[in-house]
Design a protein around this motif. Structure first.
Motif, PDB file in Angstrom:
ATOM      1  N   LEU A  57      75.823  77.762  11.188  1.00  0.00           N
ATOM      2  CA  LEU A  57      76.265  76.428  11.598  1.00  0.00           C
ATOM      3  C   LEU A  57      75.747  76.071  12.971  1.00  0.00           C
ATOM      4  CD1 LEU A  57      79.933  76.777  10.392  1.00  0.00           C
ATOM      5  CD2 LEU A  57      77.990  75.900   9.136  1.00  0.00           C
ATOM      6  N   THR A  58      75.428  74.804  13.153  1.00  0.00           N
ATOM      7  CA  THR A  58      74.978  74.303  14.460  1.00  0.00           C
ATOM      8  C   THR A  58      76.083  73.442  15.063  1.00  0.00           C
ATOM      9  OG1 THR A  58      74.034  72.318  13.482  1.00  0.00           O
ATOM     10  CG2 THR A  58      72.599  74.219  13.650  1.00  0.00           C
ATOM     11  N   ASP A  59      75.784  72.886  16.223  1.00  0.00           N
ATOM     12  CA  ASP A  59      76.807  72.074  16.893  1.00  0.00           C
ATOM     13  C   ASP A  59      76.806  70.623  16.442  1.00  0.00           C
ATOM     14  OD1 ASP A  59      75.939  73.834  19.876  1.00  0.00           O
ATOM     15  OD2 ASP A  59      77.575  74.215  18.485  1.00  0.00           O
ATOM     16  N   PHE A  60      75.873  70.248  15.590  1.00  0.00           N
ATOM     17  CA  PHE A  60      75.756  68.833  15.243  1.00  0.00           C
ATOM     18  C   PHE A  60      76.556  68.494  14.002  1.00  0.00           C
ATOM     19  CE2 PHE A  60      72.801  68.600  18.474  1.00  0.00           C
ATOM     20  CZ  PHE A  60      71.803  69.535  18.305  1.00  0.00           C
ATOM     21  N   ILE A  61      77.301  67.389  14.126  1.00  0.00           N
ATOM     22  CA  ILE A  61      78.063  66.899  12.977  1.00  0.00           C
ATOM     23  C   ILE A  61      77.701  65.439  12.803  1.00  0.00           C
ATOM     24  CG2 ILE A  61      80.354  66.528  11.997  1.00  0.00           C
ATOM     25  CD1 ILE A  61      81.255  68.783  13.973  1.00  0.00           C
ATOM     26  N   LEU A  62      77.201  65.107  11.608  1.00  0.00           N
ATOM     27  CA  LEU A  62      76.828  63.723  11.339  1.00  0.00           C
ATOM     28  C   LEU A  62      77.989  63.006  10.669  1.00  0.00           C
ATOM     29  CD1 LEU A  62      73.307  64.480   9.895  1.00  0.00           C
ATOM     30  CD2 LEU A  62      73.875  63.907  12.227  1.00  0.00           C
ATOM     31  N   LYS A  63      77.905  61.681  10.717  1.00  0.00           N
ATOM     32  CA  LYS A  63      79.014  60.914  10.139  1.00  0.00           C
ATOM     33  C   LYS A  63      78.588  60.293   8.817  1.00  0.00           C
ATOM     34  CE  LYS A  63      82.209  59.645  13.700  1.00  0.00           C
ATOM     35  NZ  LYS A  63      83.066  60.710  13.228  1.00  0.00           N
ATOM     36  N   PHE A  64      79.087  60.845   7.731  1.00  0.00           N
ATOM     37  CA  PHE A  64      78.964  60.166   6.442  1.00  0.00           C
ATOM     38  C   PHE A  64      80.083  60.669   5.547  1.00  0.00           C
ATOM     39  CE2 PHE A  64      77.190  63.944   4.595  1.00  0.00           C
ATOM     40  CZ  PHE A  64      76.300  64.445   5.530  1.00  0.00           C
ATOM     41  N   PRO A  65      80.479  59.861   4.551  1.00  0.00           N
ATOM     42  CA  PRO A  65      81.588  60.278   3.688  1.00  0.00           C
ATOM     43  C   PRO A  65      81.174  61.453   2.793  1.00  0.00           C
ATOM     44  CG  PRO A  65      80.700  58.202   2.947  1.00  0.00           C
ATOM     45  CD  PRO A  65      80.013  58.513   4.212  1.00  0.00           C
ATOM     46  N   HIS A  66      82.140  62.201   2.342  1.00  0.00           N
ATOM     47  CA  HIS A  66      81.824  63.369   1.505  1.00  0.00           C
ATOM     48  C   HIS A  66      81.131  62.918   0.225  1.00  0.00           C
ATOM     49  CE1 HIS A  66      84.774  63.385  -1.881  1.00  0.00           C
ATOM     50  NE2 HIS A  66      85.282  62.443  -1.137  1.00  0.00           N
ATOM     51  N   SER A  67      80.184  63.732  -0.268  1.00  0.00           N
ATOM     52  CA  SER A  67      79.394  63.430  -1.474  1.00  0.00           C
ATOM     53  C   SER A  67      78.648  62.111  -1.359  1.00  0.00           C
ATOM     54  CB  SER A  67      80.265  63.398  -2.739  1.00  0.00           C
ATOM     55  OG  SER A  67      80.807  64.661  -2.968  1.00  0.00           O
ATOM     56  N   ALA A  68      78.199  61.761  -0.148  1.00  0.00           N
ATOM     57  CA  ALA A  68      77.421  60.528   0.016  1.00  0.00           C
ATOM     58  C   ALA A  68      76.054  60.701  -0.627  1.00  0.00           C
ATOM     59  CB  ALA A  68      77.270  60.217   1.502  1.00  0.00           C
ATOM     60  N   ARG A  69      75.440  59.573  -0.967  1.00  0.00           N
ATOM     61  CA  ARG A  69      74.122  59.607  -1.614  1.00  0.00           C
ATOM     62  C   ARG A  69      73.053  59.999  -0.592  1.00  0.00           C
ATOM     63  NH1 ARG A  69      74.172  55.042  -5.965  1.00  0.00           N
ATOM     64  NH2 ARG A  69      76.115  55.626  -6.996  1.00  0.00           N
ATOM     65  N   PRO A  70      71.933  60.558  -1.053  1.00  0.00           N
ATOM     66  CA  PRO A  70      70.886  61.018  -0.117  1.00  0.00           C
ATOM     67  C   PRO A  70      70.414  59.938   0.850  1.00  0.00           C
ATOM     68  CG  PRO A  70      70.397  61.765  -2.314  1.00  0.00           C
ATOM     69  CD  PRO A  70      71.608  60.918  -2.436  1.00  0.00           C
ATOM     70  N   LYS A  71      70.426  58.688   0.375  1.00  0.00           N
ATOM     71  CA  LYS A  71      69.960  57.583   1.233  1.00  0.00           C
ATOM     72  C   LYS A  71      70.826  57.485   2.490  1.00  0.00           C
ATOM     73  CE  LYS A  71      70.088  52.598   1.028  1.00  0.00           C
ATOM     74  NZ  LYS A  71      70.478  51.502   0.140  1.00  0.00           N
ATOM     75  N   TYR A  72      72.148  57.556   2.322  1.00  0.00           N
ATOM     76  CA  TYR A  72      73.063  57.399   3.465  1.00  0.00           C
ATOM     77  C   TYR A  72      73.078  58.631   4.326  1.00  0.00           C
ATOM     78  CZ  TYR A  72      74.274  53.389   0.755  1.00  0.00           C
ATOM     79  OH  TYR A  72      74.186  52.244   0.049  1.00  0.00           O
ATOM     80  N   VAL A  73      72.874  59.795   3.690  1.00  0.00           N
ATOM     81  CA  VAL A  73      72.802  61.042   4.433  1.00  0.00           C
ATOM     82  C   VAL A  73      71.559  61.020   5.328  1.00  0.00           C
ATOM     83  CG1 VAL A  73      72.532  63.524   4.202  1.00  0.00           C
ATOM     84  CG2 VAL A  73      74.037  62.320   2.651  1.00  0.00           C
ATOM     85  N   GLY A  74      70.444  60.528   4.764  1.00  0.00           N
ATOM     86  CA  GLY A  74      69.199  60.423   5.525  1.00  0.00           C
ATOM     87  C   GLY A  74      69.315  59.439   6.681  1.00  0.00           C
ATOM     88  N   GLN A  75      70.019  58.339   6.432  1.00  0.00           N
ATOM     89  CA  GLN A  75      70.221  57.313   7.479  1.00  0.00           C
ATOM     90  C   GLN A  75      71.039  57.885   8.627  1.00  0.00           C
ATOM     91  OE1 GLN A  75      72.137  53.899   5.798  1.00  0.00           O
ATOM     92  NE2 GLN A  75      70.296  53.199   4.773  1.00  0.00           N
ATOM     93  N   ALA A  76      72.080  58.636   8.287  1.00  0.00           N
ATOM     94  CA  ALA A  76      72.931  59.244   9.324  1.00  0.00           C
ATOM     95  C   ALA A  76      72.118  60.232  10.157  1.00  0.00           C
ATOM     96  CB  ALA A  76      74.131  59.930   8.684  1.00  0.00           C
ATOM     97  N   TRP A  77      71.225  60.969   9.474  1.00  0.00           N
ATOM     98  CA  TRP A  77      70.359  61.956  10.157  1.00  0.00           C
ATOM     99  C   TRP A  77      69.435  61.268  11.149  1.00  0.00           C
ATOM    100  CZ3 TRP A  77      69.577  67.321   9.767  1.00  0.00           C
ATOM    101  CH2 TRP A  77      68.359  67.800  10.261  1.00  0.00           C
ATOM    102  N   GLN A  78      68.843  60.160  10.692  1.00  0.00           N
ATOM    103  CA  GLN A  78      67.880  59.464  11.560  1.00  0.00           C
ATOM    104  C   GLN A  78      68.576  58.738  12.700  1.00  0.00           C
ATOM    105  OE1 GLN A  78      65.750  57.797   8.400  1.00  0.00           O
ATOM    106  NE2 GLN A  78      64.370  59.539   8.529  1.00  0.00           N
ATOM    107  N   LYS A  79      69.752  58.186  12.392  1.00  0.00           N
ATOM    108  CA  LYS A  79      70.503  57.449  13.411  1.00  0.00           C
ATOM    109  C   LYS A  79      70.900  58.365  14.566  1.00  0.00           C
ATOM    110  CE  LYS A  79      74.494  54.497  13.518  1.00  0.00           C
ATOM    111  NZ  LYS A  79      75.750  54.246  12.802  1.00  0.00           N
ATOM    112  N   ALA A  80      71.276  59.608  14.220  1.00  0.00           N
ATOM    113  CA  ALA A  80      71.696  60.545  15.258  1.00  0.00           C
ATOM    114  C   ALA A  80      70.519  61.269  15.884  1.00  0.00           C
ATOM    115  CB  ALA A  80      72.682  61.543  14.669  1.00  0.00           C
ATOM    116  N   ASP A  81      69.290  60.992  15.404  1.00  0.00           N
ATOM    117  CA  ASP A  81      68.066  61.604  15.945  1.00  0.00           C
ATOM    118  C   ASP A  81      68.159  63.133  15.894  1.00  0.00           C
ATOM    119  OD1 ASP A  81      66.106  61.219  18.987  1.00  0.00           O
ATOM    120  OD2 ASP A  81      65.541  61.581  16.920  1.00  0.00           O
TER     121      ASP A  81
END
Lengths: 128, 135
Positions: A57-81
Motif C-alpha cells: 500500500l502507498t500513501d495515496f488515496i483517490l476519490k471515487f465510489p466503490h466499483s466505479a467504472r474504469p473511466k471514472y477511476v482513470g479520471q480520478a487518477w489523472q485529476k490527482a496527478d
C-alpha cells in the motif's frame, strides 16, 4: 508504530509480484479477507481480483465510489496527478535505479567510472 | 453413508441419460462486477449428510464455486467428491444473511493488513535478520 495505510476504496497499491508486477493500481472494492478488485485504466491493467499478499500500500488515496467504472477511476487518477506523485516516491525511485543498474553494460560501467571522458551513460544508475 | 453421486458418474454421459441443451460456449455474465453468490449444497460429513447455503463474493460464478470448494475443504473437511452443488444464484447484497459476507458489503469499507507474513520465504532461504512484517 501507527498504521497509516488501510485497504479502502481508492487506495493506490504497488504490485510487488505476480501479474503486472512493478505497477501501481487502484483498489476498487474489497472482495474478502484475501483479495481486492483492482484496476489500472491509465496503465492498461485490466480489472481483476488481486490477493493482498501481492500488493504493497502507498500513501495515496483517490476519490471515487466503490466499483466505479474504469473511466471514472482513470479520471480520478489523472485529476490527482498520481503518476507523477508515485514516480517521485523515494522507494519507487530506488527500484527504478536498481532496474537500470541491472541493465548496465560493461561500457556503461566504464562511462560512469570515467566521467571525464565526456561520454553520457545510457543505462546508468543515478549516483546520488 | 455414501454420497449419492460421484464425479465419475457425472462425466460419463450416455445418450439416454442426457441431452444437449446448448452446443456453444457459455460466457461469464459480467466478469468485471463484484457479485454475491449464494450456493446451496449438500455435503457428506464424517457422520451424516447436510444441506447448507454458503455465500461468497466474486466476479464470476466459477470463481464463487471455487471459493466454496476451498472453504468447504478448510472448514468442514469436505473434499469435492463429497460435495454436490445443488444451486448457484447471484443474490443482492441486502438479501445476504451471514455477518461474514455482510461485513464486506459496506461502501466505506476500510481495514488494516496487520502483521504481514513474509511471502518470499525462500528469498533468501537463510538470513540473519528477522523479517519485517510492518509495511
Amino acid at each position: 508504530m501507527m498504521f497509516k495505510c488501510f485497504i479502502e476504496v481508492g487506495q493506490v497499491a504497488y504490485i510487488s509480484f505476480g501479474l503486472h508486477a512493478g505497477r501501481m493500481v487502484q483498489i476498487i472494492d474489497a472482495i474478502d479477507q484475501k483479495g481486492a478488485l483492482v484496476d489500472g485504466p491509465c496503465i492498461q491493467v485490466r480489472r481483476y481480483i488481486m490477493p493482498f499478499k501481492f500488493m504493497e500500500l502507498t500513501d495515496f488515496i483517490l476519490k471515487f465510489p466503490h466499483s466505479a467504472r474504469p473511466k471514472y477511476v482513470g479520471q480520478a487518477w489523472q485529476k490527482a496527478d498520481t503518476s507523477r506523485k508515485c514516480a517521485a516516491m523515494g522507494w519507487v525511485k530506488k527500484i527504478k535505479a536498481r532496474e537500470r543498474k541491472a541493465k548496465m553494460t560493461d561500457f556503461d560501467h566504464y562511462k560512469v567510472m570515467k566521467p571525464e571522458a565526456g561520454l553520457e551513460p545510457t543505462n546508468h544508475e543515478v549516483m546520488t | 453413508m455414501k454420497a449419492l453421486g460421484t464425479p465419475q458418474k457425472y462425466k460419463k454421459m450416455k445418450k439416454c441419460s442426457g441431452q444437449t441443451v446448448y452446443p456453444g460456449q457459455v460466457f461469464k455474465k459480467s466478469p468485471l462486477r463484484v457479485k454475491n453468490f449464494s450456493i446451496w449444497l449438500c455435503y457428506d460429513s464424517r457422520s451424516s449428510i447436510h444441506n447448507i447455503c454458503q455465500e461468497y463474493q466474486d466476479l464470476t460464478t466459477v470463481g464463487g464455486v471455487t471459493q466454496c470448494h476451498g472453504a468447504m475443504g478448510a472448514q468442514h473437511h469436505a473434499q469435492a467428491h463429497r460435495i454436490q452443488i445443488m444451486k448457484v444464484k447471484e443474490t443482492a447484497a441486502r438479501k445476504c444473511c451471514p455477518p461474514a459476507a455482510k461485513q464486506f458489503h459496506s461502501s466505506k469499507i476500510k481495514f488494516l493488513l496487520p502483521h504481514r507474513v513474509l511471502c518470499h520465504q525462500h528469498k533468501p532461504r537463510f538470513t540473519t535478520k528477522r523479517p519485517n512484517t510492518f509495511f
